[in-house]
Design an enzyme around this catalytic site. Structure first.
Site, PDB file in Angstrom:
ATOM      1  N   ARG A  64       0.862  -1.331  -0.155  1.00 11.59           N
ATOM      2  CA  ARG A  64      -0.137   0.022  -0.090  1.00 11.59           C
ATOM      3  C   ARG A  64       0.821   1.297  -0.007  1.00 11.59           C
ATOM      4  O   ARG A  64       0.729   2.286  -0.765  1.00 11.59           O
ATOM      5  CB  ARG A  64      -0.876  -0.079   1.051  1.00 11.59           C
ATOM      6  CG  ARG A  64      -2.151  -0.694   1.144  1.00 11.59           C
ATOM      7  CD  ARG A  64      -2.740  -1.209   2.573  1.00 11.59           C
ATOM      8  NE  ARG A  64      -1.642  -2.160   2.790  1.00 11.59           N
ATOM      9  CZ  ARG A  64      -1.521  -3.328   2.390  1.00 11.59           C
ATOM     10  NH1 ARG A  64      -2.646  -3.936   1.511  1.00 11.59           N
ATOM     11  NH2 ARG A  64      -0.649  -4.228   2.794  1.00 11.59           N
ATOM     12  N   THR A  65       1.722   1.392   0.938  1.00 14.97           N
ATOM     13  CA  THR A  65       2.510   2.630   1.039  1.00 14.97           C
ATOM     14  C   THR A  65       3.502   2.900  -0.080  1.00 14.97           C
ATOM     15  O   THR A  65       3.424   3.919  -0.823  1.00 14.97           O
ATOM     16  CB  THR A  65       3.290   2.546   2.308  1.00 14.97           C
ATOM     17  OG1 THR A  65       2.669   2.281   3.398  1.00 14.97           O
ATOM     18  CG2 THR A  65       4.108   3.676   2.701  1.00 14.97           C
ATOM     19  N   LYS A  92      25.261  -6.167  -0.155  1.00 17.50           N
ATOM     20  CA  LYS A  92      26.810  -6.482  -0.226  1.00 17.50           C
ATOM     21  C   LYS A  92      27.247  -6.052   1.003  1.00 17.50           C
ATOM     22  O   LYS A  92      28.620  -5.891   1.234  1.00 17.50           O
ATOM     23  CB  LYS A  92      27.276  -6.007  -1.505  1.00 17.50           C
ATOM     24  CG  LYS A  92      27.042  -6.988  -2.787  1.00 17.50           C
ATOM     25  CD  LYS A  92      27.695  -5.945  -3.796  1.00 17.50           C
ATOM     26  CE  LYS A  92      26.939  -6.456  -5.331  1.00 17.50           C
ATOM     27  NZ  LYS A  92      27.297  -5.407  -6.261  1.00 17.50           N
ATOM     28  N   ARG A 114      11.423   3.253   3.496  1.00 16.11           N
ATOM     29  CA  ARG A 114      10.962   2.274   4.592  1.00 16.11           C
ATOM     30  C   ARG A 114      12.465   1.564   4.880  1.00 16.11           C
ATOM     31  O   ARG A 114      12.911   1.042   4.080  1.00 16.11           O
ATOM     32  CB  ARG A 114       9.814   1.438   4.053  1.00 16.11           C
ATOM     33  CG  ARG A 114       9.638   0.305   5.030  1.00 16.11           C
ATOM     34  CD  ARG A 114       8.449  -0.467   4.666  1.00 16.11           C
ATOM     35  NE  ARG A 114       7.339   0.464   5.285  1.00 16.11           N
ATOM     36  CZ  ARG A 114       5.909   0.039   5.193  1.00 16.11           C
ATOM     37  NH1 ARG A 114       5.669  -1.456   4.821  1.00 16.11           N
ATOM     38  NH2 ARG A 114       4.948   0.741   5.304  1.00 16.11           N
ATOM     39  N   HIS A 142       5.541   5.778  11.325  1.00 21.76           N
ATOM     40  CA  HIS A 142       4.932   5.790   9.828  1.00 21.76           C
ATOM     41  C   HIS A 142       3.894   7.084   9.597  1.00 21.76           C
ATOM     42  O   HIS A 142       2.661   6.783   9.830  1.00 21.76           O
ATOM     43  CB  HIS A 142       4.138   4.382   9.776  1.00 21.76           C
ATOM     44  CG  HIS A 142       3.535   4.164   8.479  1.00 21.76           C
ATOM     45  ND1 HIS A 142       3.793   4.959   7.269  1.00 21.76           N
ATOM     46  CD2 HIS A 142       2.941   2.859   7.968  1.00 21.76           C
ATOM     47  CE1 HIS A 142       3.709   4.180   6.316  1.00 21.76           C
ATOM     48  NE2 HIS A 142       3.050   2.971   6.650  1.00 21.76           N
TER      49      HIS A 142
END
Lengths: 324, 157
Positions: A64-65, A92, A114, A142
């Site tokens: 969604r985000t 890496k 995120r 959030h």
């Protein structure tokens, strides 16, 4: 952070959106009003991000985000870089600091991040000269979810004052209920009912903060969900995740018990108010019976849609789209 | 300084930390790595504990030869012993004396107690930054708030 006075679009220019706490209540109200304009008159905002580029950096999965940020940018005629972190140097062992410094060299206009670590968005905002939007940092914040939750509640109720809301599910670990409860506590006459298994109840320090502000709230077990929602304008359901319970057979047993008890069934909605609504940040699993989706009470898909308007509003404000 | 306190050693150039609450002197020795030969090769320190003090009840004193304190060291002393005084000694005389004071911002001194905080991810190498308030400390990054009892100094002490 402006505490009072007249807020203008200029106040948001170049700002990071890391935490809801970085914004005054007046600024939050301004963002919500701006999102309403975006929703009502989308054509007014077409082209506002022309020539601007978003760099989405999703170190964790998101449906969604991530998608709604992309849709928001496209709706404003901006472009979105297609960055595949799965194939990047992060795997890496590159540090976040190096990745961000490298990305800044590509001169995007905004970074959306995120990351699994709490505080990662603040760290990135500190070292990045361009605006950073936090799309969720671990268990921490959030902010765009909180803003879209407030926007949705205001859409339902017409105001953020005197909201009677039940918040149910995992209230201990879920960042969404914490941010929402503290955000609603900024407004007049908020009355919150927290419904959860005892092992997943609201943290004591959060309740202490509500006590300090004289906020009305009650705590109940899952068995009381039906009774509680009968007296509320809306219920905000959240997911209960298996990983929040201890490993081993005892944890498994407790999770199974909660999973079987914690479900909002259509039959439980018989005595709710006519304008009652059900919210959920999604994804939902077992906590809402499927048939509820088809009732007028279900508002969670509309809530998800509102995420696009909030993110469009924030991009327009932070990146300086058209003047009002 | 009383005659009792003088018997724990004379220093020519270095520092004296006084008014350390009883029982915390050795903690300061360890936090400042005074007993670490890799950090202070040839350094001499002496300490005493249990002296009468009007300021802190019973106190300890620490004297270190050949050492000057960096800002982070002073921050550490303040966190362990906020009533402490620090004297810089030059040629056997007090050059400067000041109170240990917990600064508003602690950079790279204490760990955030939130294990999921970015500052606790060793692979990211992000230095901790903690704000000190009247009653609580707060992590700059994850905004976790915590009391004195949760303080863990970098290095796990």
């Amino acid at each position: 952070m402006a505490d009072s006075g007249i807020i203008t679009k200029q106040d948001f220019l170049g700002r990071d959106v890391v935490s809801i706490d970085d914004f005054s209540t007046s600024e939050i109200d301004y963002i919500l009003d701006h999102a309403e304009k975006v929703q009502k008159w989308p054509q007014e905002f077409e082209g506002s991000m022309q020539g601007k580029q978003m760099m989405p950096m999703f170190f964790e999965n998101s449906t969604r985000t991530a998608t709604s940020f992309q849709v928001a940018m496209h709706n404003l005629s901006g472009s979105v870089v297609d960055l595949d972190l799965e194939r990047s140097s992060i795997k890496k062992g590159e540090t976040l600091r190096d990745t961000i410094k490298m990305i800044n060299g590509y001169k995007p206009d905004v970074i959306v991040i995120r990351h699994s670590k709490d505080g990662s968005a603040r760290f990135v905002a500190d070292i990045s000269p361009i605006p950073v939007m936090n799309a969720g940092d671990g268990k921490n914040q959030h902010p765009t979810q909180t803003l879209l939750d407030l926007y949705t509640i205001k859409e339902i109720k017409g105001t953020l004052d005197n909201v009677k809301i039940a918040i149910a599910g995992d209230l201990k670990y879920g960042r969404t209920p914490h941010s929402l409860a503290l955000a609603l506590a900024r407004y007049e006459g908020c009355d919150m009912s927290f419904v959860s298994p005892e092992s997943l109840s609201m943290p004591k320090d959060l309740l202490a903060r509500l006590d300090k502000q004289n906020i009305m709230y009650t705590e109940s077990g899952l068995n009381d969900l039906e009774e509680v929602i009968n007296n509320c304008d809306m219920v905000y359901m959240t997911r209960v995740q298996r990983e929040r319970f201890p490993e081993g057979p005892e944890g498994e047993h407790e999770y199974d018990r909660v999973a079987s008890e914690y479900c909002l069934k259509e039959s439980m909605l018989e005595n709710v108010g006519a304008r009652f609504k059900i919210l959920h940040p999604l994804p939902k699993v077992f906590e809402i019976e499927d048939s509820v989706d088809d009732t007028d009470y279900a508002y969670y898909f509309r809530q998800a849609e509102n995420g696009v308007y909030i993110r469009m509003a924030l991009l327009d404000l932070v990146l300086g789209g058209y003047d009002d | 300084m009383t005659d009792d306190e003088k018997i724990i050693g004379y220093i020519e150039n270095g520092i004296v930390i006084d008014h350390i609450p009883q029982g915390r002197v050795w903690q300061i020795v360890e936090l400042l790595h005074l007993n670490d030969p890799m950090r202070y090769e040839g350094g001499i320190f002496s300490l005493g504990d249990g002296y009468e003090s009007r300021k802190v009840g019973k106190k300890g004193i620490l004297k270190v030869e050949g050492v000057s304190l960096r800002k982070n060291d002073i921050d550490l002393v303040a966190l362990v012993a906020k009533e402490a005084t620090i004297s810089e000694i030059e040629n056997g005389r007090i050059k400067q004396k000041y109170d240990a004071e917990i600064p508003e911002v602690l950079d790279g001194v204490v760990n955030c107690p939130n294990l999921n905080c970015i500052t606790n991810d060793e692979t990211q190498r992000v230095m901790s930054k903690i704000y000190s308030g009247d009653d609580l400390f707060m992590c700059h990054y994850c905004r976790s708030e915590f009391g004195e009892d949760k303080i863990k100094f970098l290095g796990g002490k």
